[in-house]
Each structure stands twice: as C-alpha cells, then as structure tokens.
Write an enzyme that holds these catalytic residues in place. Sequence first.
Site, PDB file in Angstrom:
ATOM      1  N   HIS A  67     -72.731 -21.662  66.925  1.00  0.00           N
ATOM      2  CA  HIS A  67     -73.117 -22.903  66.233  1.00  0.00           C
ATOM      3  C   HIS A  67     -74.422 -22.673  65.447  1.00  0.00           C
ATOM      4  O   HIS A  67     -74.507 -23.001  64.264  1.00  0.00           O
ATOM      5  CB  HIS A  67     -73.290 -23.999  67.294  1.00  0.00           C
ATOM      6  CG  HIS A  67     -73.850 -25.299  66.802  1.00  0.00           C
ATOM      7  ND1 HIS A  67     -73.122 -26.467  66.810  1.00  0.00           N
ATOM      8  CD2 HIS A  67     -75.064 -25.626  66.297  1.00  0.00           C
ATOM      9  CE1 HIS A  67     -73.881 -27.451  66.331  1.00  0.00           C
ATOM     10  NE2 HIS A  67     -75.069 -26.967  66.018  1.00  0.00           N
ATOM     11  N   GLU A  68     -75.419 -22.084  66.108  1.00  0.00           N
ATOM     12  CA  GLU A  68     -76.705 -21.838  65.437  1.00  0.00           C
ATOM     13  C   GLU A  68     -76.568 -20.808  64.326  1.00  0.00           C
ATOM     14  O   GLU A  68     -77.199 -20.934  63.270  1.00  0.00           O
ATOM     15  CB  GLU A  68     -77.763 -21.377  66.447  1.00  0.00           C
ATOM     16  CG  GLU A  68     -78.175 -22.439  67.451  1.00  0.00           C
ATOM     17  CD  GLU A  68     -78.633 -23.734  66.798  1.00  0.00           C
ATOM     18  OE1 GLU A  68     -79.243 -23.702  65.711  1.00  0.00           O
ATOM     19  OE2 GLU A  68     -78.365 -24.806  67.376  1.00  0.00           O
ATOM     20  N   HIS A  71     -75.497 -22.477  61.187  1.00  0.00           N
ATOM     21  CA  HIS A  71     -76.636 -23.096  60.489  1.00  0.00           C
ATOM     22  C   HIS A  71     -77.438 -22.026  59.741  1.00  0.00           C
ATOM     23  O   HIS A  71     -77.792 -22.185  58.576  1.00  0.00           O
ATOM     24  CB  HIS A  71     -77.608 -23.745  61.484  1.00  0.00           C
ATOM     25  CG  HIS A  71     -77.135 -25.031  62.088  1.00  0.00           C
ATOM     26  ND1 HIS A  71     -76.726 -26.105  61.337  1.00  0.00           N
ATOM     27  CD2 HIS A  71     -77.046 -25.422  63.389  1.00  0.00           C
ATOM     28  CE1 HIS A  71     -76.398 -27.104  62.156  1.00  0.00           C
ATOM     29  NE2 HIS A  71     -76.577 -26.710  63.400  1.00  0.00           N
TER      30      HIS A  71
END
Length: 374
Positions: A67-68, A71
């Site tokens: 997920h990170e 980003h």
Amino acid sequence: MGTTIRIARIAGIPIHIHITWLIALFLVTWTLGVGYYPNEYPNWDGYLYWAAGGGSALLLFLSVLVHELAHSLVALDKGLPLSGITLFIFGGVSAIKLEAHTPGDEFWVAVVGPVTSLALAAAFALAGDLVSGAAVLSAILRYLAFINLFLALFNLVPGFPLDGGRVLRAAAWAITGNLAKATALAAGAGHVVAFLLMAWGVFQLFSGNLLGGVWTAFIGWFLHGAAESSRQEVAVQETFRGIKVSALMEPDPEYLSPDTPVGTFVREQVLHRGRRALPICDGNGLAGIISVSDVKVLPETLWDATTVSDIMTWSPLLCVAPDAEVTEALQLLSEHQVNQLMVVDGRTLVGLITRSHILDHLQFRQELGARGNR
Ligand SMILES: [Zn+2]
C-alpha cells in the site's frame, strides 16, 4: 521517527522498520493466535493457531508495505522526492518531502493506496478460493482479503492525514485554490475522526474489550497528533512562502581560521559568547563548520593540541544558497537534525542561518497576524 532499522530498498526507496513495529507484529500474532483463529476454526491443532497468526501478521505488514509503495511510486512519478517508507505500530507512512504541486497530483498519490489495498483484497479472496482444499492456508488468505478490504475502507475515511482526508484536501484545494485553507479543512475533519475513534475506543474499553479499546483509542490519539502537525507544517510553509534565505540570515558571519585550536573555540566562543557553531574559512573560502557536537567526541585533554579543521564537519548538505526559499532551509535543518546552515554563494560564505532566526521570524509573523485578525 525514533529508532528505525533499514531492512530493504525497493525501486530505490529505503524501507525502514520502527522499533514499535515489533510490538504490533507480536500483538497481531497474539490476537489472531488466541482469539480470531480459535474462534473461527475450533478444530485445528493448537500450534497451527500460532503459525496462522504469525503468518497472517507478516502478510498483513507486507500488504501495508505494498500500500505504501503504491503511494511512494506515484509520488516519485509526480516528481515528489521521498525519504522512504517506515513501518511502525499503526501501519506505515511514506515520507514524501514536498507538498504535491497540484491538487491532481495530491489526489492520485492519495487514492492509489486504498485502490491497491482493494486489489490486494480481491487477489487474496481469489487465492483463498483456489486453495480451499488446504484449510489453514485458505483461512489465512481469507483473513488477508478481509483485512485489506478493511484497510482500504478505513483509509478512505475523509480525515487528514488518512488517504481519504488527502482526497478531501485535494478537492478543497482544487475548489478554493488555497492549499493552507484546504489543509485546515481536511485536518479539521481529521480531528473529528480522531475524536470519534478515541470515544469508540473508550466505549469498547468499558464494554470489556480491553485490547481492542486501547488499540482504537491509540489510533485516534495518533491521528489527532498527525492531523495537528500536518496543519502546522502547512501553516509554516505558507508563512515562509516566497521568503529567501538571504532575508533571514545573519550576514557576514564570524568565522575561524582552520588552525584555531579547539580549546580557543570552546573558551572564547562557546563558553564566553554562547555560540554553538562557527564556520571555518581558509584562503579559498568556506572549509567547514565546527559545532559543540563535534567537540563532544574529543577528550578535553586534547582540546589545545587539536585544530578546529581536524574535527570540523564538511558536507555540502549543510549549505544553502542565499536565494533558496526559507522552507528549503527548514527542511535541511530538520532532515539533518542540525541547528544551523551556512549560506554559501559558490564557495564564499555570505551568511549563517539558524533555527532560532527562522523561529523568531515565525513568531514575529504570527504576532503580526494575530493582531491583524483582531
Ligand atoms: Zn495510504
């Protein structure tokens, strides 16, 4: 952020683990090993609960990392520099060093996280169905599908600094054209979400769910702090927008020659005049900087036999150009945890800018602002 260990570098992005991550890993393993798995699947052998708990916890943190990474990769693609990803007790953070250039960039950097978690949820659900013959593996995959769906939805809650709050900020920024106002709005929503979480945590606590209650309350408390510091950070950036380093620096600073004994620096500058650092210049211009922290590593008996050039620090990262923005200087100060930067034009020392110069100016501006509002 405290004690972190670098574990890997993915696509050039350093990945760090904060010490509190180990606590989270243990807590998740424990909650799943003694709570969730025994309740859902009462017929397994005892050790399997712990194996499933540990495996799920690791895969959960891998999901948070993915997920990170999503980003971070989009941020890099939009030209926003990163200092890395840190996994810690409440999940992960991508440390993006600059605010997005446009509301569109902000939107894409934010929204890609929950979208990635949704995709992971779908992939784990599918994989869980494919291996439905293997009971334990399938149970782990189904749990991961559920938790990734939860992560996607939780992160879409519109309170800054959650991803949904960033989407809200991007929208408000696009409408008002004012980043500080948009941040204040999104951070306000973040405070509401944080207080609701804290209240819910306390409610859970009184209904007998001790761990869940404390956990929820702490996440609320963490979000509250994060919303507040993001708001302040943007307020500071707005205050300094367009102000150059040369306007706040101390011009023509004193400097030492390279052959000055360390003892002289300590007695005449540190003890007598309260200076914590001084630049060192030779015939060619700036050679380095000496500060109290450089002196600390040297035994006092050697102070007079050692020159400042022997222990000075030299790094181009501790220099800033006179026409750089003050926000750039602030960023360097906090990134390298130093109190002063040398202002350098080519190799010529033209000034010194310190944390206190910047903070004094900030306070002055805030006092003026406060008076103007009355
Ligand atoms: Zn996210």
